[in-house]
Motif scaffolding. Structure first.
Motif, short mmCIF file in Angstrom:
data_model
loop_
_atom_site.label_atom_id
_atom_site.label_comp_id
_atom_site.label_asym_id
_atom_site.label_seq_id
_atom_site.Cartn_x
_atom_site.Cartn_y
_atom_site.Cartn_z
N LYS B 9 35.17 32.48 57.11
CA LYS B 9 35.55 33.62 56.27
C LYS B 9 36.15 33.14 54.94
CE LYS B 9 38.40 37.74 56.42
NZ LYS B 9 39.71 38.15 56.95
N ALA B 10 37.05 32.19 55.08
CA ALA B 10 37.70 31.66 53.86
C ALA B 10 36.67 31.06 52.92
CB ALA B 10 38.73 30.60 54.25
N LEU B 11 35.76 30.35 53.53
CA LEU B 11 34.70 29.71 52.74
C LEU B 11 33.88 30.76 52.01
CD1 LEU B 11 34.34 26.61 52.77
CD2 LEU B 11 32.29 26.95 54.15
N ALA B 12 33.51 31.79 52.79
CA ALA B 12 32.68 32.85 52.19
C ALA B 12 33.41 33.55 51.07
CB ALA B 12 32.29 33.86 53.28
N GLU B 13 34.73 33.82 51.32
CA GLU B 13 35.52 34.49 50.29
C GLU B 13 35.58 33.66 49.01
OE1 GLU B 13 38.70 37.14 52.88
OE2 GLU B 13 39.38 35.37 51.75
N GLY B 14 35.84 32.37 49.23
CA GLY B 14 35.91 31.47 48.07
C GLY B 14 34.63 31.48 47.28
N PHE B 15 33.55 31.31 47.99
CA PHE B 15 32.25 31.30 47.30
C PHE B 15 31.95 32.64 46.66
CE2 PHE B 15 31.22 27.36 49.70
CZ PHE B 15 30.88 26.60 48.59
N ALA B 16 32.40 33.71 47.36
CA ALA B 16 32.16 35.05 46.79
C ALA B 16 32.84 35.15 45.43
CB ALA B 16 32.68 36.11 47.75
N THR B 17 34.09 34.64 45.32
CA THR B 17 34.81 34.68 44.05
C THR B 17 34.02 33.93 42.98
OG1 THR B 17 36.87 34.67 45.30
CG2 THR B 17 37.00 34.11 42.93
N THR B 18 33.60 32.74 43.38
CA THR B 18 32.81 31.94 42.43
C THR B 18 31.55 32.69 42.03
OG1 THR B 18 33.59 30.01 43.63
CG2 THR B 18 31.79 29.66 42.07
N PHE B 19 30.87 33.24 43.05
CA PHE B 19 29.63 33.97 42.80
C PHE B 19 29.86 35.15 41.87
CE2 PHE B 19 26.24 36.93 43.91
CZ PHE B 19 25.13 36.11 43.76
N ASN B 20 30.96 35.89 42.16
CA ASN B 20 31.30 37.02 41.29
C ASN B 20 31.45 36.59 39.84
OD1 ASN B 20 31.22 39.04 43.09
ND2 ASN B 20 33.41 38.99 43.58
N HIS B 21 32.16 35.48 39.63
CA HIS B 21 32.44 35.02 38.26
C HIS B 21 31.18 34.65 37.52
CE1 HIS B 21 36.82 34.81 37.52
NE2 HIS B 21 36.86 35.00 38.85
N LEU B 22 30.14 34.36 38.24
CA LEU B 22 28.87 34.04 37.56
C LEU B 22 28.39 35.23 36.73
CD1 LEU B 22 26.77 32.10 40.23
CD2 LEU B 22 27.69 31.26 38.08
N PHE B 23 28.78 36.42 37.15
CA PHE B 23 28.30 37.62 36.44
C PHE B 23 29.36 38.22 35.51
CE2 PHE B 23 26.01 37.08 40.38
CZ PHE B 23 24.72 36.99 39.90
N ARG B 24 30.53 37.57 35.41
CA ARG B 24 31.58 38.08 34.50
C ARG B 24 31.43 37.48 33.11
NH1 ARG B 24 37.34 38.07 37.23
NH2 ARG B 24 36.95 39.54 38.95
N ARG B 25 32.04 38.18 32.11
CA ARG B 25 32.06 37.59 30.76
C ARG B 25 33.11 36.49 30.75
NH1 ARG B 25 33.31 41.59 26.54
NH2 ARG B 25 33.87 39.70 25.42
N PRO B 26 32.84 35.33 30.14
CA PRO B 26 33.83 34.22 30.13
C PRO B 26 35.04 34.57 29.26
CG PRO B 26 31.92 33.64 28.80
CD PRO B 26 31.59 34.97 29.45
N VAL B 27 36.23 34.13 29.68
CA VAL B 27 37.44 34.37 28.86
C VAL B 27 37.65 33.23 27.87
CG1 VAL B 27 38.65 35.85 30.46
CG2 VAL B 27 38.91 33.37 30.63
N THR B 28 37.15 32.06 28.12
CA THR B 28 37.30 30.95 27.15
C THR B 28 36.28 31.12 26.04
OG1 THR B 28 35.80 29.63 28.46
CG2 THR B 28 38.15 29.27 28.80
N GLU B 29 36.60 30.50 24.93
CA GLU B 29 35.66 30.55 23.81
C GLU B 29 35.17 29.15 23.55
OE1 GLU B 29 38.04 32.40 20.86
OE2 GLU B 29 37.97 34.32 21.89
#
Lengths: 837, 178, 163
Positions: B9-29
């Motif tokens: 579960k922890a693994l899946a959650e972690g990867f889910a976070t990473t996976f989610n961020h793939l579709f977010r706009r980056p905060v760094t420039e």
């Protein structure tokens, strides 16, 4: 001696001390604007208020107006006093303009300091500010009246202290204005002091306008070398350039002030044409190569013609170190004894002056200020040694009677008795005074008619030339502390002992009677000390060169072509030399003739000792390391964009160091030269100064004439050796030419100053109006004087108060005085005629 | 077994976070591709500004060079024909400058100002020594208003005696009025 | 500038004193009586006569109110602005005078006849408000009185001119 307590600290001060001075002795600096130690108190600014807690005076009082008294308890930080001062500073700032960023006083401004220390930071007054129109005050001082806080320091210095009458306070109340009647250059040759004493930026130094802020300046204690008085100065340098010279307080020498020649005379050290690289016949080279070339040639000449074929020549502007090193090398090498003056008679006069001064007679300028009777013989103070005139004025302000015996027209900034005795009769005039002084020390036994007739007889005067001599004689007899001043530039040799004799006779029955000789040059005293009888005199030296017995001449920081009268002869003679080595910091004519030229540093770049007229040895510290000024290196724009580890143009060294290098190359071991160190070097060459070795230099210098140690410095004035007895007036109708100095334009170094060149007068000759009438001349005529050496053309100015039978000419570069064959010079009347237009 | 599930579960959650961020706009420039707009008061490259009349503001009063803790400012003051004090040369050594802004604070005429521009790197250190022509800009910087010579009280082409802000007419020394 | 006769008179005056400068103010007042005011040339010539520098004389001239360094009219009207006159309507006197003559304080009428200047206390407090014209004092001023005085002076001036 009053004892009082200031800020919980007790102090005992001499009676008459103001509370503000008593506090200063404790290191407490009470704020002030109008109070100045040199000018006294007027209580105009109200800034020095302190609270008198206990004692004879109570309450809030101005500390500059209250004498310290027993039992006083003073608080400078009392709440009421602090509040009062805060209020005063706010009032003084009401009209002050918002121009500190563009004001040269910024950074050295008393008003700025007191505003900050008074806690006035924010302007509450929103009204309009008072403004003034400024005046043009000449090329030396800039005027900006808006900044004025009406402390009256300028007019008190200008009118009361220095006695000039063209600047003062006008108007009343809120409109008081300090300035002249009309725009125009200030007449006083002491005007530069306005810059120093103004507590804010009303008067600023024009030549150094916008050059630097005080905090960026390298500042060192220095000594003025533009006359023999040796006034103490502060040299200010920035970016390898001397920017400004200010007065430095010296209790014994110049007090708080200096003259404009000393203040604005320094630019010779910054001139773009100043030579900075060594030269030989082959062109520019390094210092070492030039020394080697000179040494080789010198060795050759002394092996062929003997060491006496080498002669050396210094000057009275040499530092004492240079003079001693020059003499030392000559002695060690067996060369001719060095000379320092182109005029043998002047050389003898200086030597006589030095030998006649002893500790009991010689006086400093401070002592002249305190004299109650002054006799000046053959001296023109404003022109020859300007600060002496201010010292005499202080004596006058204390009530002294002052008499000047001189055939020249004399101006002094105070009333005095001018007796136009001729130079010829000067000794007998002084002898007459001495005899009278000896006969009656209280003056009661002197019959006025006798006095008059004797003085008239002795002085060779018409009785109309004598304003009030009897009252003066009475003052002289009644005086407690008389001083005799004597010039050396124009007088006969016998006048010097006559002045000394007068001082000696006056000393009978008195505690003290002073003697002061004005000497020709900053270190003429040193030259006199070193000048022993072996030196043949400059004219003999020239003869030896002409006859071929002298082949090489080494000239250190001296320009004989500038000083010597008979120019054509000197040019020819110098051309005959096999070797002419010149070391100098000036691009002089003599330097341009040199076979080997070695650039030297000025006293601003290498510290040096100078001995002033009273035998005070003073040290001028170096203010910067030399090199080409950044302004010149950058051509007015930014400094060159290059990396380098050295200083461009740092080649020059002190003349005595170069002399030592020359000596070392010639085989003298270094331990006998530079290895000695300056003190031992001076002690070796002037044995009587050996006792000073290891002395720590006090700030006020060392008076080398000490009490209870009468040192016979040099042999007394030597017997005339035949060549020089030219002082006698030839029979017939002749004019004696007196070559004189002017405050500006004749002294060798300051006449190269750009700012002073703008203020100097066009040269003119002066004669008595009676003489002019006989010759049919009038004021402003163009006159031609025909001499063997050539013609001298000048504009004539006539005067009533001067001697008859003299023609006074300035040693000005724009006047061909070097056509005079030799001094003294007498010309028949028919040689003087009006130029046909 | 339970721990195995938790780990997955922890693994899946972690990867889910990473996976989610793939579709977010980056905060760094992405610097240097993207240049962020810095606040106006950011302290970087120093300029010398002009007053509103277009004249150099700097009067070469030496206050900035005095206050500079690393002594990187040097200049020479001079006078123009009309009486304006100005810098005949003005040099800032940016190799030494620490961008502390004390010079700007000390400047009485708003001439010297720090700008947000910070990209001053050079390979040759001598090129970091800026002369006046490199420092001068053609605007007023952050202070649009201030014109020192209009209030200073010294005579320039801009104003004579009594013509500056809040000044009385010059005192007439010869006036008949008491 | 100064006539030889005037200079001679002044020299005589100056010679009476122990120090020439004792008479500096008198000399300036005398010149002013003849020439109206102290021009720059008059200042320089007077200074020479007194053995003073022009600046030293200027210090005195600008200090004292009754020495005029700028041209004044034939009649100098000095209106008292001391406390008592002020209480008795000094301001209205000034207003009336200036509107009557069409000039401000310190100014001279274009015909060169009148100059209005303030003065602080003429010693006529008992007859306030007061004014002084040249050496003559007028008290208890009213607009009518001022009009009368000014009219008389205008007549006097035109009479002088005609003569």
């Amino acid at each position: 001696m009053p004892r009082l307590i200031i800020d919980e600290r007790e102090i005992e001060v001499p009676p008459g001390t103001k509370v503000i001075d008593a506090a200063e002795r404790l290191g407490i600096l009470i704020p002030r604007f109008c109070y100045h130690e040199g000018l006294g108190a007027v209580g105009a600014c109200r800034m020095c208020a302190v609270q008198f807690v206990e004692g004879p005076v109570k309450g809030l009082q101005m500390s500059c107006m209250v004498d310290a008294q027993d039992g006083m308890v003073v608080s400078t930080s009392h709440e009421e006093a602090v509040e009062f001062r805060r209020f005063i500073i706010e009032c003084l700032m009401l009209n002050h303009p918002h121009d500190c960023p563009v004001c040269d006083e910024g950074g050295q401004c008393l008003l700025q300091d007191e505003t900050v220390s008074g806690g006035h930071g924010l302007r509450r007054y929103q009204g309009k500010k008072r403004t003034y129109r400024d005046q043009y005050l000449g090329e030396l001082i800039a005027h900006e009246m808006n900044r004025c806080i009406h402390c009256y320091r300028c007019s008190r210095f200008y009118q009361e202290f220095s006695g000039y009458r063209d600047l003062g306070p006008l108007q009343i109340a809120n409109r008081v204005f300090y300035g002249r009647f009309k725009d125009g250059p200030l007449e006083s040759p002491f005007s530069g002091n306005l810059v120093d004493i103004c507590p804010t930026g009303v008067y600023t130094d024009k030549p150094s306008r916008y050059k630097a802020r005080r905090w960026d300046l390298q500042r060192t204690p220095s000594v003025c070398i533009h006359c023999s008085l040796g006034c103490n100065t502060v040299a200010n340098a920035r970016y390898r350039e001397v920017v400004r010279v200010e007065a430095r307080f010296s209790g014994e020498v110049n007090g708080h002030f200096i003259c404009d020649r000393g203040r604005f005379g320094f630019p010779y050290t910054n001139l773009p044409g100043r030579p900075r690289t060594a030269r030989t016949a082959g062109g520019e080279c390094s210092q070492g190569e030039a020394v080697a070339a000179a040494a080789e040639k010198l060795r050759e000449i002394s092996s062929t013609f003997g060491p006496q074929a080498v002669a050396c020549f210094g000057s009275s502007r040499n530092s004492l170190e240079t003079q001693c090193m020059l003499k030392r090398i000559c002695r060690l090498q067996g060369w001719q004894v060095p000379g320092f003056f182109v005029d043998p008679a002047l050389e003898r006069r200086v030597r006589a002056a030095v030998s006649l001064l002893d500790a009991s007679a010689g006086v400093s300028m401070r002592e002249v200020e305190r004299a109650d009777c002054v006799v000046a013989a053959g001296v023109d103070p404003v022109n020859e040694a300007p600060m002496l005139a201010l010292a005499m004025r202080q004596a006058f302000r204390r009530g002294a009677e002052i008499l000047v015996a001189d055939p020249r027209p004399i101006f002094l900034p105070f009333p005095f008795i001018h007796v136009p005795v001729s130079m010829e009769r000067m000794d007998s005039f002084l002898e007459g005074l001495a005899r009278l002084a000896g006969e009656s020390s209280d003056g009661t036994g002197v019959r006025e008619a006798d006095l008059l007739s004797q003085i008239v007889q002795n002085g060779g005067l018409a009785s109309s030339d004598l304003p009030l001599p009897v009252s003066f004689c009475r003052a002289l007899f009644g005086s407690q502390n008389p001083v005799v001043l004597c010039g050396t530039e124009c007088v006969r040799e016998s006048t010097l002992p006559a002045a000394a004799a007068l001082a000696r006779d006056l000393r009978k029955g008195r505690d003290r009677a002073g003697l002061l000789y004005v000497l020709p040059g900053a270190n003429a005293f040193g030259a006199g000390l070193l000048n022993s009888q072996g030196h043949p005199g400059f004219s003999r030296l020239l003869e030896s060169v002409e006859s071929g017995s002298v082949r090489a001449l080494i000239v250190t920081e001296s320009d004989p072509l500038n000083d010597f009268c008979h120019r054509d002869r000197l040019l020819g003679t110098l051309g005959k030399l096999d070797l002419l080595v010149v070391m100098d910091f000036l691009d002089s004519e003599t330097a341009r003739m040199a076979h080997v030229f070695l650039p030297t540093t000025t006293h601003f770049e290498s510290g040096s000792c100078f001995v002033n007229h009273e035998g005070r040895l003073q040290y001028a510290e170096a203010v910067h390391h030399g090199g080409i000024p950044i302004e010149q290196a950058g051509g007015g724009s930014h400094p060159p964009r290059v990396y380098r580890g050295d200083i461009p143009g740092e080649g020059p060294k002190a003349a005595w160091v170069i002399l030592a290098e020359l000596g070392r190359t010639l085989g003298i071991p270094d331990r006998d030269l530079l290895g000695l160190g300056p003190w031992s070097l001076i002690g070796e060459e002037i044995p009587s100064l050996k006792r000073l070795e290891g002395t720590v230099f006090p700030p006020e210098g060392i008076r080398i004439l000490s009490d209870g140690d009468p040192v016979q410095w040099v042999q007394g004035p030597e017997a005339r050796d035949g060549e020089d007895d030219r002082g006698a007036v030839p029979p017939g109708d002749f004019f004696e030419i007196l070559l004189t100095h002017w405050t500006f334009g004749t002294e060798e170094l300051s006449s190269r100053s750009g700012p002073l060149q703008k203020v100097e007068k066009e040269p003119y000759g002066m004669m008595h109006s009676d003489d002019a009438r006989v010759l049919g001349f009038s004021e402003g005529d163009r006159i031609v004087l025909s001499l063997e050496g050539g013609q001298i053309r000048f504009r004539l100015s006539v005067a009533d108060r001067m001697g008859r039978g003299v023609l006074v000419l300035p040693r000005h570069r724009k006047l061909a005085w070097r056509n005079i064959p030799e001094m003294p010079c007498f010309v028949p009347r028919d040689r003087i005629r009006r130029e046909d237009s | 077994m339970k721990s195995l599930v938790e780990a997955a579960k922890a693994l899946a959650e972690g990867f889910a976070t990473t996976f989610n961020h793939l579709f977010r706009r980056p905060v760094t420039e992405e610097y240097p591709e993207v240049h962020r707009v810095l606040p106006a008061r950011t302290r970087a490259r120093i300029v010398l500004t002009l007053d509103p009349d277009g004249e150099e503001r700097c009067v070469a009063c030496y206050l900035c060079s005095a206050v500079c803790p690393v002594s990187c400012i040097s200049m020479q003051s001079a006078e123009k024909e009309d009486g304006r004090r100005y810098a005949s040369w003005f040099r800032i050594n940016f190799a030494r400058c620490i961008y502390c802004g004390l010079c700007e604070e000390a400047c009485p005429t708003s001439a010297i100002q720090l700008t947000p521009y910070f990209e001053t790197c050079e390979r040759d250190i001598l090129r970091l020594v800026y002369e006046k022509e490199d420092l001068l800009v053609q605007h007023q910087g952050k202070d649009k208003e201030y014109n020192f010579y209009k209030v200073a009280g010294v005579v320039t082409r801009l104003a004579g005696k009594g013509e500056h802000a809040r000044e009385e007419k010059p005192v007439n020394v010869k006036t008949n009025l008491p | 500038m100064l006539s030889d006769a005037l200079k001679e008179t002044l020299r005589g005056k100056i010679a009476q004193g122990e120090h020439p400068r004792e008479h500096a103010v008198d000399v300036m007042l005398e010149i002013q009586k003849r020439c109206g005011y102290m021009s720059d040339e008059a200042m320089e010539e007077a200074a020479t006569l007194l053995g003073m520098s022009p600046l030293e004389l200027e210090e005195l001239a600008t200090f004292y109110d009754h020495i005029y360094r700028e041209p004044v009219g034939k009649y100098v009207i000095r209106v008292c602005d001391s406390a008592v006159c002020w209480m008795h309507g000094h301001l209205s006197v000034v207003d009336h005078l200036t509107s009557l003559l069409g000039i401000g304080m310190g100014e001279t009428t274009p015909d060169g006849l009148f100059t209005v200047l303030p003065v602080c206390c003429l010693g006529y407090c008992d007859r306030a408000p007061a004014m002084m014209i040249n050496q003559r004092i007028f008290g208890q001023l009213t607009p009518e009185k001022i009009d009368r005085v000014i009219r008389r002076l205008r007549e006097e001036a035109s009479f002088d001119e005609a003569e």
